[in-house]
Design a protein around this motif. Structure first.
Motif: not given
Length: 175
Positions: A104, A95, A168, A115-116, A112-113, A164-165, A99
């Motif tokens: 992204i 991640w 992502i 979700a990770i 994204f933040q 969540q994945l 990032d």
């Protein structure tokens, strides 16, 4: 002057370039988690030593869906905690690398933040419940029902990790 005593604060390793292999690992991890969730009882059970028509009395709580023996440790492999060759091994570093890249879109950075962070929380908890389940029969007051209960908790967290994945890999346009 005064100096603060104690260890230096931990620092994350700097970002590495994201490779096509990293993205393949992530894509495969998502497919693997989809398979795990679609085939939970098949994947998390060892039926080699099951005896048909054998009644197993539980102390209380959760019953097994079949005569097979729970194999919760397999969940830890899917979550990247069994081997350095697991697709999700060291996902936190992945991640950081992603990032720091330009993969992204700006409009998706907050999603994204979120979700990770959620993924890592659920991934870690699913793995911890699977580990606890592995020892559920051996602990005082434990039994097969405890194994099943902890495995169901791991399944619940695994479902949330997969969701969540999914966010992502969609943001990264990997599916």
């Amino acid at each position: 002057g005064l100096q603060a005593a104690g260890p230096a604060p931990a620092r994350a390793r700097p970002a590495d370039p994201v490779t096509p292999e990293d993205l393949d690992r992530l894509r495969n991890a998502y497919k693997d988690l989809e398979y795990l969730m679609a085939n939970w009882n098949k994947v998390t059970r060892d039926c080699k030593s099951s005896v048909p028509n054998q009644v197993k009395v539980l102390q209380s709580g959760e019953a097994s869906p079949d005569e097979c023996i729970a194999n919760p440790d397999i969940v830890r492999k899917y979550m990247g905690d069994r081997s350095i060759y697991d697709n999700l091994h060291n996902s936190e570093q992945l991640w950081i690398n992603i990032d720091a890249s330009d993969l992204i879109p700006k409009k998706d950075e907050d999603s994204f933040q979120d979700a990770i962070e959620e993924f890592e929380r659920h991934r870690r908890t699913a793995s911890e419940w699977a580990y606890t389940s592995t020892w559920g029969e051996n602990n005082p007051g434990g039994g097969r029902d405890k194994v099943e209960n902890y495995l169901l908790r791991s399944k619940s967290e695994s479902t949330k990790a997969l969701q969540q994945l999914g966010i992502i890999v969609n943001i990264l346009k990997l599916v």
